[in-house]
Design an enzyme around this catalytic site. Structure first.
Site, PDB file in Angstrom:
ATOM      1  N   ARG A 171       0.836  -1.200   0.000  1.00 29.72           N
ATOM      2  CA  ARG A 171       0.000   0.000   0.000  1.00 29.72           C
ATOM      3  C   ARG A 171       0.878   1.260   0.000  1.00 29.72           C
ATOM      4  NH1 ARG A 171      -5.183   0.003   1.707  1.00 29.72           N
ATOM      5  NH2 ARG A 171      -4.941   1.921   2.888  1.00 29.72           N
ATOM      6  N   ARG A 175       9.753   6.430  -2.680  1.00 29.01           N
ATOM      7  CA  ARG A 175       9.996   7.351  -3.793  1.00 29.01           C
ATOM      8  C   ARG A 175      11.411   7.903  -3.741  1.00 29.01           C
ATOM      9  NH1 ARG A 175       4.797   9.966  -2.770  1.00 29.01           N
ATOM     10  NH2 ARG A 175       3.211   8.655  -3.759  1.00 29.01           N
ATOM     11  N   ARG A 247      -9.046  -6.082  13.852  1.00 30.36           N
ATOM     12  CA  ARG A 247      -8.446  -5.094  14.730  1.00 30.36           C
ATOM     13  C   ARG A 247      -9.481  -3.995  14.927  1.00 30.36           C
ATOM     14  NH1 ARG A 247      -4.364  -6.752  17.466  1.00 30.36           N
ATOM     15  NH2 ARG A 247      -3.361  -4.701  17.566  1.00 30.36           N
ATOM     16  N   ARG A 277      -0.803   6.578  15.805  1.00 32.72           N
ATOM     17  CA  ARG A 277      -0.740   7.875  15.157  1.00 32.72           C
ATOM     18  C   ARG A 277      -1.640   8.868  15.880  1.00 32.72           C
ATOM     19  NH1 ARG A 277      -3.695   6.041   9.423  1.00 32.72           N
ATOM     20  NH2 ARG A 277      -5.567   5.232  10.389  1.00 32.72           N
ATOM     21  N   GLU A 298      -4.569   7.493  18.398  1.00 30.38           N
ATOM     22  CA  GLU A 298      -5.183   6.256  17.886  1.00 30.38           C
ATOM     23  C   GLU A 298      -4.419   5.031  18.374  1.00 30.38           C
ATOM     24  OE1 GLU A 298      -6.213   6.675  13.707  1.00 30.38           O
ATOM     25  OE2 GLU A 298      -5.793   4.556  13.381  1.00 30.38           O
ATOM     26  N   TYR A 346      -9.600  -5.573   3.293  1.00 24.96           N
ATOM     27  CA  TYR A 346      -9.064  -4.238   3.595  1.00 24.96           C
ATOM     28  C   TYR A 346      -9.372  -3.374   2.367  1.00 24.96           C
ATOM     29  CZ  TYR A 346      -5.248  -1.192   5.494  1.00 24.96           C
ATOM     30  OH  TYR A 346      -4.486  -0.186   6.034  1.00 24.96           O
ATOM     31  N   ASP A 348     -10.295   0.242   0.398  1.00 23.53           N
ATOM     32  CA  ASP A 348     -10.354   1.697   0.402  1.00 23.53           C
ATOM     33  C   ASP A 348     -11.729   2.133  -0.105  1.00 23.53           C
ATOM     34  OD1 ASP A 348      -7.807   2.091   1.383  1.00 23.53           O
ATOM     35  OD2 ASP A 348      -6.878   2.066  -0.589  1.00 23.53           O
TER      36      ASP A 348
HETATM   37  N1  UDP Z   1       2.770   1.305   8.037  1.00 27.88           N
HETATM   38  C1  UDP Z   1       3.944   1.376   8.765  1.00 27.88           C
HETATM   39  N2  UDP Z   1       4.395   2.596   9.171  1.00 27.88           N
HETATM   40  C2  UDP Z   1       3.725   3.742   8.914  1.00 27.88           C
HETATM   41  C3  UDP Z   1       2.522   3.669   8.179  1.00 27.88           C
HETATM   42  C4  UDP Z   1       2.060   2.439   7.768  1.00 27.88           C
HETATM   43  O1  UDP Z   1       4.565   0.364   9.031  1.00 27.88           O
HETATM   44  O2  UDP Z   1       4.206   4.824   9.336  1.00 27.88           O
HETATM   45  C5  UDP Z   1       2.285  -0.027   7.612  1.00 27.88           C
HETATM   46  C6  UDP Z   1       1.317  -0.616   8.646  1.00 27.88           C
HETATM   47  O3  UDP Z   1       1.499  -2.016   8.693  1.00 27.88           O
HETATM   48  C7  UDP Z   1      -0.026  -0.251   8.051  1.00 27.88           C
HETATM   49  C8  UDP Z   1       0.227  -0.391   6.549  1.00 27.88           C
HETATM   50  O4  UDP Z   1       1.585   0.061   6.395  1.00 27.88           O
HETATM   51  O5  UDP Z   1      -1.042  -1.111   8.490  1.00 27.88           O
HETATM   52  C9  UDP Z   1      -0.717   0.403   5.674  1.00 27.88           C
HETATM   53  O6  UDP Z   1      -0.649   1.764   6.035  1.00 27.88           O
HETATM   54  P1  UDP Z   1      -1.782   2.816   5.706  1.00 27.88           P
HETATM   55  O7  UDP Z   1      -1.256   4.156   6.075  1.00 27.88           O
HETATM   56  O8  UDP Z   1      -2.237   2.590   4.310  1.00 27.88           O
HETATM   57  O9  UDP Z   1      -2.915   2.391   6.747  1.00 27.88           O
HETATM   58  P2  UDP Z   1      -4.395   2.952   7.053  1.00 27.88           P
HETATM   59  O10 UDP Z   1      -4.368   4.448   6.927  1.00 27.88           O
HETATM   60  O11 UDP Z   1      -5.308   2.238   6.093  1.00 27.88           O
HETATM   61  O12 UDP Z   1      -4.588   2.506   8.465  1.00 27.88           O
END
Ligand code: UDP
Length: 378
Positions: A171, A175, A247, A277, A298, A346, A348
């Protein structure tokens, strides 16, 4: 025909709208006292800030038809998600980009040099990454993996990244330039007045009725020609084979007089920090001005029977159980399972809408029995 749609989130609303426009009568029920499912937004009474009540939802898609669809029902404002992360006592830019790499390693590399530098750190002996950790080691190497992914992922999923599918990390891009837009997609934005009025507008059709605070009762199906179920797949069957793992999230809400963190999303990569986060909701509506601020700290944990399910945990054990529920669903005529919970994936928002449109299309075009799944979840 008379349709029963269980769940007034995106799937139920989009399918209901398409079927209503085709002349069918749609009864949409939801056990919650509001529409919109987990996309639900509302203004905070105290600060006036638009809250993403069930956590951040940023609209992004490459699908022009889906983009046109949402713009038909809401005015969208430009929004790009620029996530930051705090790790080992410093703040970095996400997704991993040239700024992250240069700051983390104290370098001034140009794109090609950075690519070469990371290639040397990457474990190229892993040809076909089998899990999240291998995917990370293969593409960014151990240092960046441990700083940005390992701790966050352990907190988010409650297991070792070696147990998770590589697809979860896919996901996130890496870059070798300074582009810090979290998403690749062509179309990105935020509904100006939040998601609730958008979904309200989708539901606003003379052949749609919505009943809130109304849990499903199997007797309701007797009145319907077909049921679209966007609740949990295992919930439809009263969890008779066991529970599919999810979860759930806990949001610790706090207010702040001013600007708390200067961005919408700040991730916390360190395992020692218990939250994953912090989201500061007013930054999801940068075109508005608010003195006060509302934030969510969160936390992620395993969902118990009374918790709101958020992320499906698709580990080996769940996949076996999922396959059994899929068999059960396929042996149940008259019901189609849709959306994140109904198909245990999962998803979007844009994919949810795309599949909802396709599901309605499949129903309208069907020649025989409508299948239990338009997209098989296994
Ligand atoms: N992830 C991570 N570090 C970060 C952000 C995301 O390891 O700083 C990993 C984590 O396993 C997460 C996955 O990447 O579940 C997908 O992240 P995304 O930001 O897409 O998650 P969402 O916003 O859907 O919770």
């Amino acid at each position: 025909m008379k349709m029963l749609l269980v769940g007034a989130g995106l799937s139920g609303a989009v399918i209901g709208r398409a079927l209503a426009e085709a002349g069918h009568h749609c009864r949409i029920i939801d056990s919650r006292d509001h529409i919109g499912g987990n996309c639900y937004t509302r203004r905070d009474d105290e600060t006036g800030v638009m809250m993403h009540v069930y956590g951040p939802h940023i609209f992004h898609t490459d699908d022009a038809e889906v983009w046109d669809y949402v713009n038909r029902f809401a005015a969208f404002m430009p929004f790009q998600n620029r996530v930051k992360t705090t790790s080992q006592g410093a703040v970095y830019s996400l997704p991993v980009n040239l700024l992250t790499i240069n700051q983390f390693f104290g370098q001034t590399l140009r794109p090609d040099e950075a690519r070469e530098f990371i290639n040397q750190k990457a474990d190229t002996s892993i040809e076909e990454p089998q899990n999240f950790e291998e995917q990370a080691l293969r593409f960014v190497g151990r240092d960046l993996y441990e700083a940005f992914f390992k701790g966050y992922t352990e907190k988010q999923w409650g297991c070792s990244p070696t147990e998770l599918p590589a697809s979860i990390l896919k996901r996130l891009p890496v870059r070798f330039n300074y582009d810090d837009n979290y998403f690749f997609h062509r179309f990105q934005g935020m509904p100006r007045d939040g998601y609730t009025p958008m979904i309200e507008a989708i539901l606003d059709h003379p052949r749609i009725t919505v009943e809130l605070s109304t849990p499903y009762d199997p007797a309701m199906a007797a009145d319907a020609d077909h049921v679209f179920w966007s609740g949990p797949l295992d919930g439809y069957f009263d969890y008779r084979l066991g529970r599919l793992g999810y979860r759930t999230l806990d949001f610790e809400q706090f207010t702040y007089d001013g600007d708390y963190q200067g961005c919408a999303v700040m991730n916390y990569g360190d395992r020692e920090v218990p939250w994953t986060r912090i989201t500061e909701h007013k930054h999801f509506s940068p075109w508005e001005n608010h003195e006060g601020s509302v934030c969510y700290r969160e936390y992620s944990r395993e969902a118990g029977p009374d918790d709101i399910p958020y992320y499906p945990v698709r580990l080996v054990e769940e996949k076996t159980l999922l396959a059994q529920y899929v068999d059960l669903a396929q042996a149940t005529p008259g019901v189609t399972f849709v959306g994140r919970l109904g198909t245990y994936r999962y998803l979007d928002m844009d994919v949810t809408i795309r599949e909802a449109l396709d599901t309605a299309g499949a129903f309208l075009d069907r020649t025989g029995e409508m299948p239990a799944f338009v997209k098989l979840p296994v």
